[in-house]
Design an enzyme around this catalytic site. Sequence first.
Site, PDB file in Angstrom:
ATOM      1  N   CYS A 144       0.839  -1.094  -0.026  1.00  0.00           N
ATOM      2  CA  CYS A 144       0.120  -0.050  -0.074  1.00  0.00           C
ATOM      3  C   CYS A 144       0.980   1.186  -0.194  1.00  0.00           C
ATOM      4  O   CYS A 144       1.049   2.005   0.990  1.00  0.00           O
ATOM      5  CB  CYS A 144      -0.989  -0.203   1.209  1.00  0.00           C
ATOM      6  SG  CYS A 144      -2.010  -1.552   1.301  1.00  0.00           S
ATOM      7  N   ALA A 145       1.436   1.739  -1.030  1.00  0.00           N
ATOM      8  CA  ALA A 145       2.643   2.366  -1.350  1.00  0.00           C
ATOM      9  C   ALA A 145       2.445   3.832  -1.332  1.00  0.00           C
ATOM     10  O   ALA A 145       3.537   4.471  -0.665  1.00  0.00           O
ATOM     11  CB  ALA A 145       3.401   2.020  -2.528  1.00  0.00           C
ATOM     12  N   ALA A 146       1.322   4.601  -1.722  1.00  0.00           N
ATOM     13  CA  ALA A 146       1.353   5.877  -1.801  1.00  0.00           C
ATOM     14  C   ALA A 146       1.195   6.537  -0.228  1.00  0.00           C
ATOM     15  O   ALA A 146       0.883   5.876   0.661  1.00  0.00           O
ATOM     16  CB  ALA A 146       0.245   6.323  -2.597  1.00  0.00           C
ATOM     17  N   PRO A 147       1.978   7.607  -0.076  1.00  0.00           N
ATOM     18  CA  PRO A 147       2.395   8.731  -0.706  1.00  0.00           C
ATOM     19  C   PRO A 147       3.726   8.324  -1.400  1.00  0.00           C
ATOM     20  O   PRO A 147       4.338   9.156  -2.189  1.00  0.00           O
ATOM     21  CB  PRO A 147       2.319   9.839  -0.102  1.00  0.00           C
ATOM     22  CG  PRO A 147       2.527   9.648   1.513  1.00  0.00           C
ATOM     23  CD  PRO A 147       1.836   8.086   1.449  1.00  0.00           C
ATOM     24  N   GLY A 148       4.588   7.489  -0.700  1.00  0.00           N
ATOM     25  CA  GLY A 148       5.976   7.057  -1.354  1.00  0.00           C
ATOM     26  C   GLY A 148       6.884   7.259  -0.521  1.00  0.00           C
ATOM     27  O   GLY A 148       8.113   6.765  -0.925  1.00  0.00           O
ATOM     28  N   ASN A 149       6.997   7.861   0.458  1.00  0.00           N
ATOM     29  CA  ASN A 149       8.222   7.981   1.289  1.00  0.00           C
ATOM     30  C   ASN A 149       8.952   6.567   1.762  1.00  0.00           C
ATOM     31  O   ASN A 149      10.174   6.700   1.864  1.00  0.00           O
ATOM     32  CB  ASN A 149       7.855   8.837   2.730  1.00  0.00           C
ATOM     33  CG  ASN A 149       7.462  10.303   2.381  1.00  0.00           C
ATOM     34  OD1 ASN A 149       7.967  10.861   1.444  1.00  0.00           O
ATOM     35  ND2 ASN A 149       6.777  10.901   3.202  1.00  0.00           N
ATOM     36  N   LYS A 150       7.942   5.626   2.205  1.00  0.00           N
ATOM     37  CA  LYS A 150       8.721   4.642   2.833  1.00  0.00           C
ATOM     38  C   LYS A 150       9.365   3.887   1.436  1.00  0.00           C
ATOM     39  O   LYS A 150      10.435   3.130   1.463  1.00  0.00           O
ATOM     40  CB  LYS A 150       7.549   3.736   3.257  1.00  0.00           C
ATOM     41  CG  LYS A 150       7.058   4.079   4.702  1.00  0.00           C
ATOM     42  CD  LYS A 150       6.306   3.359   5.384  1.00  0.00           C
ATOM     43  CE  LYS A 150       5.521   4.062   6.550  1.00  0.00           C
ATOM     44  NZ  LYS A 150       4.791   5.215   6.356  1.00  0.00           N
ATOM     45  N   ASP A 215       1.687  -1.344   4.880  1.00  0.00           N
ATOM     46  CA  ASP A 215       1.423  -0.255   5.695  1.00  0.00           C
ATOM     47  C   ASP A 215      -0.157   0.173   5.077  1.00  0.00           C
ATOM     48  O   ASP A 215      -0.187   1.061   4.696  1.00  0.00           O
ATOM     49  CB  ASP A 215       2.310   1.002   5.598  1.00  0.00           C
ATOM     50  CG  ASP A 215       2.012   1.983   6.773  1.00  0.00           C
ATOM     51  OD1 ASP A 215       2.293   2.087   7.570  1.00  0.00           O
ATOM     52  OD2 ASP A 215       1.621   3.278   5.976  1.00  0.00           O
ATOM     53  N   CYS A 269      -0.349   3.754  11.408  1.00  0.00           N
ATOM     54  CA  CYS A 269      -0.206   5.111  12.245  1.00  0.00           C
ATOM     55  C   CYS A 269      -1.532   5.120  13.112  1.00  0.00           C
ATOM     56  O   CYS A 269      -2.018   6.197  13.417  1.00  0.00           O
ATOM     57  CB  CYS A 269      -0.186   6.264  11.352  1.00  0.00           C
ATOM     58  SG  CYS A 269      -1.335   6.489  10.126  1.00  0.00           S
TER      59      CYS A 269
END
Length: 376
Positions: A144-150, A215, A269
């Site tokens: 569940c990638a967006a927004p992409g920081n991880k 995530d 979170c």
Amino acid sequence: MGLYAAAAGVLAGVESRQGSIKGLVYSSNFQNVKQLYALVCETQRYSAVLDAVIASAGLLRAEKKLRPHLAKGRASSLDDLRALKGKHFLLDPLMPELLVFPAQTDLHEHPLYRAGHLILQDRASCLPAMLLDPPPGSHVIDACAAPGNKTSHLAALLKNQGKIFAFDLDAKRLASMATLLARAGVSCCELAEEDFLAVSPSDPRYHEVHYILLDPSCSGSGMPSRQLEEPGAGTPSPVRLHALAGFQQRALCHALTFPSLQRLVYSTCSLCQEENEDVVRDALQQNPGAFRLAPALPAWPHRGLSTFPGAEHCLRASPETTLSSGFFVAVIERVEVPSSASQAKASAPERTPSPAPKRKKRQQRAAAGACTPPCT
């Protein structure tokens, strides 16, 4: 003179061979020589790592007035981080690649951020990629990638080598993510506007995926900013909580079906047990003996709720205990299963070999020994 300025002075003196560490510390006139000596020794110990971090971030090029030795300051405790103010920053005491700035710092217009050399994240949000720790060349799924920081963090750990399969259903967020990854110079990531639950674990493209970061969407009850934007977000309704937990459990159980998976990090979170410990417990119970919780970052002060055996291996975060947003992380590893040959060998009863019949001639005795079958 402050502690970090004093340490920078001692390090500069050591480098220019003005004296030993101990001699320079005691001649520095710094009040707490024990604290200064400990900081200098710890900085020296991680000198190679710090040099690499500072060089890759381009700190000295962007901050012309920053002294090289002052840039190597590493916090020794949370109290050091609490004391940060102004333009000072420190390396995190538990995450060596993380620079910690005072809470009021805004770096969104900083040249290093705009050029993609810095990733701005909450302290706890840096845990998932760091704990997944895929080596360069690995194949990784960011479910569940967006927004992409991880995802950017994962690419940095991979040194842009290998493959990241990043999935998300939100086209707008994926577009922003593509921009972020391009700015950061990420070239090892393949974005897909797709529901992770619809991704087939048997697809040959994912046969080399050993690492998964999951995530998923959550209540956001650990994020102060979301609570300000959405009143009541800190206490989601039972109906919404049940729906979220159901989705999270399905996503986690689906991730555990990828055949080559060795290590998975699950994070939210959220502060809610239903989205955290309960989801992990249920997923492990549905895969008995196949996976286990791995002890994660033993020095982290805030652990999982003691709701089932092993839950203390999980991590929690909060503004009070870890100077971060509310967060939860669990590291799940596949249990090594012995090969069928090894299992057969282990389960076979021990046999006492019968004594070989006596032979009259040496040649016959030698031939009999040569024909003895090997042990199995």
